[in-house]
Design an enzyme around this catalytic site. Structure first.
Site, mmCIF file in Angstrom:
data_model
loop_
_atom_site.group_PDB
_atom_site.id
_atom_site.type_symbol
_atom_site.label_atom_id
_atom_site.label_comp_id
_atom_site.label_asym_id
_atom_site.label_seq_id
_atom_site.Cartn_x
_atom_site.Cartn_y
_atom_site.Cartn_z
ATOM 1 C CG ASP A 23 29.003 -10.526 -42.159
ATOM 2 O OD1 ASP A 23 28.821 -11.755 -41.956
ATOM 3 O OD2 ASP A 23 28.498 -9.900 -43.114
ATOM 4 C CG ASN A 25 27.546 -15.437 -43.014
ATOM 5 O OD1 ASN A 25 27.602 -14.298 -42.523
ATOM 6 N ND2 ASN A 25 26.596 -16.297 -42.701
ATOM 7 C CG ASP A 27 24.808 -12.614 -42.229
ATOM 8 O OD1 ASP A 27 25.814 -11.941 -41.853
ATOM 9 O OD2 ASP A 27 24.316 -13.515 -41.529
ATOM 10 C CG ASP A 31 29.975 -14.451 -38.783
ATOM 11 O OD1 ASP A 31 31.213 -14.506 -38.608
ATOM 12 O OD2 ASP A 31 29.447 -14.010 -39.834
ATOM 13 C CG ASP A 100 24.741 -11.106 -21.634
ATOM 14 O OD1 ASP A 100 23.976 -11.195 -20.659
ATOM 15 O OD2 ASP A 100 25.047 -10.036 -22.182
ATOM 16 C CG ASP A 202 20.033 -9.092 -19.217
ATOM 17 O OD1 ASP A 202 20.732 -8.218 -19.721
ATOM 18 O OD2 ASP A 202 18.781 -9.076 -19.240
ATOM 19 C CD GLU A 263 22.188 -5.057 -16.801
ATOM 20 O OE1 GLU A 263 22.104 -3.996 -17.424
ATOM 21 O OE2 GLU A 263 21.505 -6.064 -17.082
ATOM 22 C CG HIS A 323 24.971 -4.122 -24.588
ATOM 23 N ND1 HIS A 323 25.567 -4.470 -23.388
ATOM 24 C CD2 HIS A 323 23.701 -4.528 -24.497
ATOM 25 C CE1 HIS A 323 24.677 -5.062 -22.625
ATOM 26 N NE2 HIS A 323 23.531 -5.112 -23.263
ATOM 27 C CG ASP A 324 22.363 -1.924 -22.083
ATOM 28 O OD1 ASP A 324 21.834 -2.255 -23.157
ATOM 29 O OD2 ASP A 324 22.438 -2.690 -21.101
HETATM 30 C C1 GLC Z 1 19.945 -5.597 -19.815
HETATM 31 C C2 GLC Z 1 20.704 -5.587 -21.110
HETATM 32 C C3 GLC Z 1 19.929 -4.795 -22.115
HETATM 33 C C4 GLC Z 1 18.593 -5.466 -22.319
HETATM 34 C C5 GLC Z 1 17.855 -5.654 -20.998
HETATM 35 C C6 GLC Z 1 16.734 -6.637 -21.141
HETATM 36 O O1 GLC Z 1 19.870 -4.340 -19.245
HETATM 37 O O2 GLC Z 1 22.007 -5.109 -20.902
HETATM 38 O O3 GLC Z 1 20.614 -4.682 -23.332
HETATM 39 O O4 GLC Z 1 17.801 -4.699 -23.181
HETATM 40 O O5 GLC Z 1 18.689 -6.160 -19.995
HETATM 41 O O6 GLC Z 1 17.217 -7.935 -21.298
HETATM 42 CA CA CA Z 2 27.460 -13.063 -40.630
#
Ligand code: GLC
Ligand code: CA
Length: 536
Positions: A23, A25, A27, A31, A100, A202, A263, A323-324
């Site tokens: 980050d 700025n 918040d 970013d 993405d 995605d 994915e 991230h999942d």
């Molecule tokens: C994919 C993403 C996940 C998201 C889902 C719906 O699995 O990796 O983070 O919640 O799609 O877009």
């Molecule tokens: Ca920021």
């Protein structure tokens, strides 16, 4: 060997979750300027591409995965000028940018959806999956949402339901509408023209649904999520997906060196493989390897399977984190023990395929544990305490020992892991035996050796449960990777009949080194050895 390197194939891709990287700025949210600030760090680490989780505008019901505009940057991350700057600064350092693209659904705040729910006659109405109630009333079919509850949401004003595979604020697009399809394909061109190098798609195999929206067959047994009580044959993986990918690939191939990775959703490895090839995706993700238990045998099997599924004509990729899913550090290792993580890193960076790293993996960041009130992820909100959601692996990057780990000067959107004063990049950069330095030297080694970044793989059966051993080779060099998955010392007899001499070129920068004679190698607990053969 002077063959030209292909960044997405021979290189390493690093996933950034932009909210949590840096980050600038105050918040509490990362970013684009923050990412630019750390490009030198990433270059030094030795990566070739960055996959950015979504940076387009989003009301953040699903943190970027609910898109309200596909053509600009979310103001909380910056603006299009910042993005141009990120692209050019990354390119100066030979780092490629992968965006993405979330094209299965939009946010319900997207202008198209707002229009679509105005009236049945609205030109955008058919852009989403609107249906009348079933003849006796109720939802049009038995499809459920993976995020919980029914897949259909009723709109009082229209007297119709719309379908959402994920949250009800993420309505699914109707890919069978030619205007939707054409608009989606234009999104690729738009970002390619800006200079983006690749895309991560995605849940792409969910774009098309059965034309007649037939009911999914029920599965026996009781499941916590209604979604899991059905066999998903009509809501994902429809045949129309192949020509859509072919069209996308044609668009990409009109630009030099572009890349698209997908994915798959609810698909097994074999199904995921179908979408990969010369005229479709360059690569696809599969959870088989990431979900493997910590054992030499199990990883050997997972790698063998995914590798042979790809064969000569495709190039596998591997991830342990994203991230999942809970971080591999939290799944496989204790809070302070990085020996197993070094072992996994050595495997991850030496198998045949493109390794993906997830920010913080290189310092062994652990998942944060949150109280119910701190949960942000819609999945955790819905299924607490059975499933605490995906926030654990999304905590702020741990740069240094300053307050908030140097991520921000303000309270971050998710708490920083309490271990940040010790476990951070600044600290590991100056500690010779750190996980970070292990990654760096291994990445450097990989970049030097065609056998590692481009060679074939063949597993060697040692008859020893604790050892995972494989050869990587090109016509010019052969390397041997020996990994000890156990907490005791293991001996390995080198294949000297075939190659008369092996040089030990990597054991990690651990104080304990492997002991080797001409024909035998002793590995310490969780030890790693990489050897290079000297031609007979
Ligand atoms: C994919 C993403 C996940 C998201 C889902 C719906 O699995 O990796 O983070 O919640 O799609 O877009
Ligand atoms: Ca920021």
């Amino acid at each position: 060997m002077n063959e030209k390197k292909l960044w997405w194939k021979d290189g390493i891709i690093y996933q950034i979750y932009p909210r949590s990287f840096q980050d600038t700025n105050a918040d509490g949210i990362g970013d684009l300027t923050g990412i630019i600030q750390h490009l030198d760090y990433l270059q030094e680490l030795g990566i070739d591409g960055i996959w950015l989780s979504p940076i387009t505008p989003s009301p953040d019901v699903d943190f970027g995965y609910d898109v309200s505009d596909y053509h600009t940057i979310d103001p909380k991350f910056g603006n299009l000028q910042d993005f141009d700057r990120l692209l050019s600064e990354a390119h100066k350092r030979d780092i490629h940018i992968i965006m993405d693209l979330v094209l299965n659904h939009t946010s319900d705040q997207h202008r198209w959806f707002q229009e679509s729910r105005m009236s049945r006659g609205n030109p955008y109405h058919d852009w989403y999956l609107w249906r009348d109630p079933a003849p006796g009333g109720g939802a049009p079919n038995n499809w459920k949402s993976i995020f919980g509850g029914p897949g259909w949401e009723f709109d009082e004003k229209l007297g119709q339901y719309y379908f959402h595979m994920f949250n009800k604020h993420q309505p699914d697009l109707n890919w069978r509408n030619p205007d939707v399809r054409a608009t989606m394909l234009d999104i690729f061109r738009y970002w390619l023209d800006k200079g983006v190098d690749g895309f991560r798609l995605d849940v792409f195999n969910a774009w098309y649904k059965d034309a007649d929206l037939r009911d999914n067959p029920r599965l026996p047994g009781i499941h916590l999520r209604p979604f899991d009580s059905y066999k998903h044959i009509y809501d994902v993986s429809q045949p129309e997906m192949i020509p859509a990918l072919q069209d996308i690939r044609k668009i990409l191939d009109a630009y030099p060196n572009r890349y698209v990775v997908g994915e798959t959703f609810l698909a097994d490895s074999a199904q995921a493989r179908i979408y990969i090839g010369e005229d479709r995706l360059h690569a696809g993700f599969d959870y088989g390897y990431a979900n493997t238990p910590f054992s030499a045998k199990a990883f050997g099997k997972a790698i063998q399977f995914w590798d042979s599924l790809h064969g000569e004509n495709a190039w596998p990729n591997y991830f342990l984190n994203n991230h999942d899913t809970p971080r591999s550090s939290s799944r496989y290792a204790g809070p302070n023990d990085d020996a197993k993580l070094k072992l996994l890193a050595a495997m991850h960076l030496t198998v045949r395929g493109t390794p993906y790293l997830y920010y913080g993996e290189e310092i062994g960041m652990r998942d944060v544990s949150l109280s119910r009130g701190q949960i942000q992820d819609p999945v955790g909100k819905r299924y607490w305490p059975f499933n605490k959601g995906r926030d654990g692996c999304r905590s702020p990057m741990q740069w240094d020992a300053h307050p908030f780990a140097g991520f921000s000067t303000a309270e971050p959107w998710l708490p920083v892991h309490p271990n940040y004063k010790v476990r951070n990049i600044a600290n590991q950069a100056v500690t010779a035996a750190s996980l970070l330095n292990f990654y760096k030297s291994l990445i450097a080694l990989r970049r030097q050796h065609p056998a590692l970044y481009a060679g074939n793989l063949s597993l060697i059966d040692t008859g020893e449960d604790a050892l995972l051993v494989y050869k990587r080779f090109t016509s010019e060099e052969t390397m041997l990777v020996v990994l000890n998955f156990s907490k005791s010392i293991q001996s390995y007899t080198l294949p000297v009949a075939e190659f008369n001499h092996w040089d030990l070129i990597f054991t990690g920068n651990d104080p304990i080194t492997s002991h080797m004679t001409d024909s035998n190698l002793d590995l310490p607990p969780y030890g790693v050895a990489i050897l290079l053969s000297q031609a007979a």
